[in-house]
Design an enzyme around this catalytic site. Structure first.
Site, short mmCIF file in Angstrom:
data_model
loop_
_atom_site.label_atom_id
_atom_site.label_comp_id
_atom_site.label_asym_id
_atom_site.label_seq_id
_atom_site.Cartn_x
_atom_site.Cartn_y
_atom_site.Cartn_z
CB SER A 68 -3.17 73.08 -53.19
OG SER A 68 -2.61 73.42 -51.94
CE LYS A 99 4.00 82.89 -47.69
NZ LYS A 99 4.79 81.68 -47.79
CB CYS A 152 -12.96 76.94 -52.74
SG CYS A 152 -12.14 75.83 -51.59
CB SER A 156 -8.38 72.60 -55.64
OG SER A 156 -7.66 73.31 -54.68
CB ALA A 206 5.07 77.91 -30.04
CD GLU A 243 -14.58 71.75 -51.60
OE1 GLU A 243 -13.98 70.67 -51.58
OE2 GLU A 243 -14.03 72.86 -51.68
CG HIS A 289 -10.35 80.57 -51.92
ND1 HIS A 289 -11.27 80.13 -51.01
CD2 HIS A 289 -9.43 79.57 -52.05
CE1 HIS A 289 -10.94 78.90 -50.62
NE2 HIS A 289 -9.84 78.55 -51.24
CB THR A 324 -5.83 74.85 -43.74
OG1 THR A 324 -5.80 73.52 -44.27
CG2 THR A 324 -4.40 75.31 -43.49
N1 ACO Z 1 6.46 80.06 -36.33
C1 ACO Z 1 6.15 80.81 -37.41
N2 ACO Z 1 6.00 80.29 -38.66
C2 ACO Z 1 6.18 78.96 -38.80
C3 ACO Z 1 6.53 78.12 -37.72
C4 ACO Z 1 6.67 78.73 -36.43
N3 ACO Z 1 6.98 78.02 -35.36
N4 ACO Z 1 6.65 76.86 -38.17
C5 ACO Z 1 6.38 76.90 -39.51
N5 ACO Z 1 6.11 78.16 -39.88
C6 ACO Z 1 5.74 78.64 -41.20
C7 ACO Z 1 6.50 77.99 -42.32
O1 ACO Z 1 7.74 78.63 -42.54
C8 ACO Z 1 5.52 78.20 -43.47
O2 ACO Z 1 5.63 79.52 -43.91
P1 ACO Z 1 5.82 79.82 -45.50
O3 ACO Z 1 4.49 79.43 -46.13
O4 ACO Z 1 6.07 81.27 -45.57
O5 ACO Z 1 6.91 78.96 -45.96
C9 ACO Z 1 4.15 78.07 -42.80
O6 ACO Z 1 4.39 78.25 -41.41
C10 ACO Z 1 3.51 76.73 -42.99
O7 ACO Z 1 4.44 75.75 -42.65
P2 ACO Z 1 4.75 74.53 -43.65
O8 ACO Z 1 5.79 73.67 -43.05
O9 ACO Z 1 4.95 75.04 -45.04
O10 ACO Z 1 3.32 73.83 -43.54
P3 ACO Z 1 2.90 72.41 -44.02
O11 ACO Z 1 3.62 72.03 -45.27
O12 ACO Z 1 2.98 71.49 -42.86
O13 ACO Z 1 1.35 72.67 -44.39
C11 ACO Z 1 -0.17 73.51 -46.06
C12 ACO Z 1 0.88 73.87 -45.03
C13 ACO Z 1 0.50 72.83 -47.28
C14 ACO Z 1 -0.86 74.79 -46.52
C15 ACO Z 1 -1.21 72.53 -45.43
O14 ACO Z 1 -1.82 73.14 -44.33
C16 ACO Z 1 -2.28 72.08 -46.43
O15 ACO Z 1 -2.07 71.16 -47.20
N6 ACO Z 1 -3.50 72.73 -46.40
C17 ACO Z 1 -4.60 72.38 -47.29
C18 ACO Z 1 -4.36 72.81 -48.73
C19 ACO Z 1 -4.57 74.30 -48.95
O16 ACO Z 1 -5.17 74.99 -48.15
N7 ACO Z 1 -4.07 74.78 -50.12
C20 ACO Z 1 -4.26 76.17 -50.52
C21 ACO Z 1 -5.05 76.35 -51.81
S1 ACO Z 1 -6.24 75.13 -52.14
C22 ACO Z 1 -7.55 75.26 -51.05
O17 ACO Z 1 -8.13 76.29 -50.86
C23 ACO Z 1 -8.02 74.06 -50.33
#
Ligand code: ACO
Length: 458
Positions: A211, A260, A119, A368, A34, A85, A251, A161
């Protein structure tokens, strides 16, 4: 004709899906802890389209709505281009489909075509339109820039996302939002962080961690170059760094990454402050701690991230959080994402122009692969001009509340239907037309030659 001045954005129209899925419910459905999507990614709701909507229909909807709201005739537009895209017909552009709104009025002299790089295509299209108005090709008509995408991911960590939407921007001289000259900063590079090699699927291939690293490194490079260009233009200005902006829009793949990113800019400001006394004064708690760090080693450094997230929190709340409403409520729209940030910022003023008059807005656009830019917008001091822009956006907040919530189970089924049918022929989509907002174009039929026909929900 006099040389155009104050070239920029005269008007904006936004469309987003009438359906959404709740991210808390999606967390439970996906069996993740959660808070992962809502707190970890900063996303509350995600908009999505059934198989009734595709990139052509989204763009038809947004252009027809803009023309109507701004009481424009097709002959008033001299350039129209699309950044997307979301590719359907590969060699045939979305722009060519949009000609359906212009041809019946005898308008075929309409420059501009599609631009694609993840994007970033919308920003490239915007720059083309601005350059056209500022160039010797300009003929006195206005330009229209359309950004649209359907952001869908395969089941798994990237799916929350997603998002979808389209934005049309009316471009011309004497605008309320003027793009600043001489400071646009570009950073482009070859990277396989996110791309769509499977042409039979709407889903991208994503290296999530890469990414994020690419996004943050593009931000570092664009910001530093913007900074240099700004200083060159304003050698006597004593405000440098984050202070020079009243607002910053980014973006937004997901809202947490943007928080961040603002922290990242404050880290850059820290490193760019080379005068020791000044550094001591501005960063008394940690001025010595990060003296020797290298930017490229800090993308996932928790210590650095936490200190600069805390340091920049008030600035984030003041300068960037207001621009995240649509990203939080609809998700990543891909090309329109950064412009949904601009719309969110504008509507955060609740129609009060005094909150925006004369403000300086920084914009970071990322696609990207990778292509990125930082540029800035100066908001006019002419209240009447700005008021009309804001009035024309007053529908956005109420419309967000008129959407229909769909359960994660049904959302998943609708995603499967979309994926299954994305390249079918002799096909009538099954999505419910009655759930679409009035004025929405939708896909009626795909014939045996993949030709698509559209209708409008009145
Ligand atoms: N409560 C609060 N926070 C939590 C919880 C929880 N229960 N569980 C996890 N989190 C946090 C993690 O600590 C992490 O935080 P951090 O980023 O500060 O480390 C965050 O939630 C995300 O969790 P991760 O385990 O890192 O997520 P995951 O690796 O499963 O996926 C990602 C995240 C890589 C962004 C994925 O959604 C993705 O691939 N998205 C598409 C790519 C993307 O959007 N890239 C960005 C730029 S490119 C573009 O625009 C397409």
């Amino acid at each position: 004709m006099s040389w155009p001045i104050d070239v920029g954005i005269l008007g904006v129209e936004l469309v987003f899906p009438s359906l959404f899925v709740d991210q808390t419910e999606l967390e439970q459905f996906d069996g993740v802890s959660a808070g992962k999507y809502t707190i970890g990614l900063g996303q509350d709701r995600m908009g999505f389209c059934t198989d009734r909507e595709d990139i052509n229909s989204l763009c038809l909807t947004v252009v027809s709505k803009l023309l109507k709201r701004y009481e424009l005739k097709p002959k008033d537009i001299g350039r129209l281009e699309v950044g997307t895209e979301t590719i359907i017909d590969k060699s045939k552009s979305v722009k060519s489909v949009l000609m359906e709104l212009f041809e019946p009025h005898g308008v075929t002299d309409l420059e501009g075509i599609d631009t694609t790089n993840a994007c970033y295509g919308g920003t490239a299209a915007l720059f083309n339109a601005i350059n056209w108005v500022e160039s010797s090709s300009y003929d006195g008509r206005l330009a229209l820039v359309v950004c649209g995408d359907i952001a869908v991911y395969a089941k798994g960590s990237a799916r929350p996302t997603g998002g979808a939407g389209a934005i049309a921007m009316l471009i011309g001289p004497n605008a309320p939002l003027v793009l600043d000259r001489g400071v646009r900063s570009i950073y482009m590079k070859h990277a396989y962080d996110f791309y769509k090699p499977d042409l039979n699927s709407e889903y991208p291939t994503v290296d999530g961690k890469l990414s994020i690293q690419c996004y943050l490194s593009a931000l570092d490079n664009c910001y530093r170059l913007y900074h240099q260009k700004y200083q060159r233009l304003h050698p006597k200005a004593d405000i440098v760094g984050l202070n020079q902006f009243d607002a910053l829009v980014f973006h937004t793949p997901y809202c947490k990454l943007v928080q961040k990113s603002l922290a990242r800019i404050s880290l850059n400001d820290f490193l760019l402050t080379t005068d020791v006394e000044k550094r001591k004064k501005l960063y008394p708690a940690f001025y010595e701690k990060f003296d020797t760090i290298k930017l490229e080693e800090t993308y996932f450094d928790r210590d650095v991230e936490k200190i600069f997230m805390d340091y920049s929190k008030a600035t984030f709340n003041q300068k960037t959080k207001p621009s995240l409403l649509l990203a939080n409520q609809v998700g990543n729209m891909y090309t329109p994402s950064v412009y949904s940030g601009l719309v969110s910022l504008l509507i955060s003023a609740d129609g009060d122009v005094s909150k925006l008059n004369g403000k300086h807005i920084g914009v970071f656009s990322y696609g990207s692969g990778l292509a990125s830019t930082m540029y800035s917008i100066s908001v006019t001091n002419d209240s009447a001009k700005l008021q009309s822009l804001l009035n024309n956006l007053s529908y956005v907040k109420p419309l967000l509340e008129q959407r229909t919530k769909i359960s994660p189970e049904e959302f998943t089924t609708l995603m499967e239907t979309r994926a299954h049918n994305s390249h079918r022929t002799n096909y009538e989509p099954s999505g419910d037309v009655s759930t679409l907002f009035p004025g929405t174009y939708y896909l009626k039929f795909v014939d045996e030659m993949h030709r698509r026909t559209y209708e409008k929900r009145e």
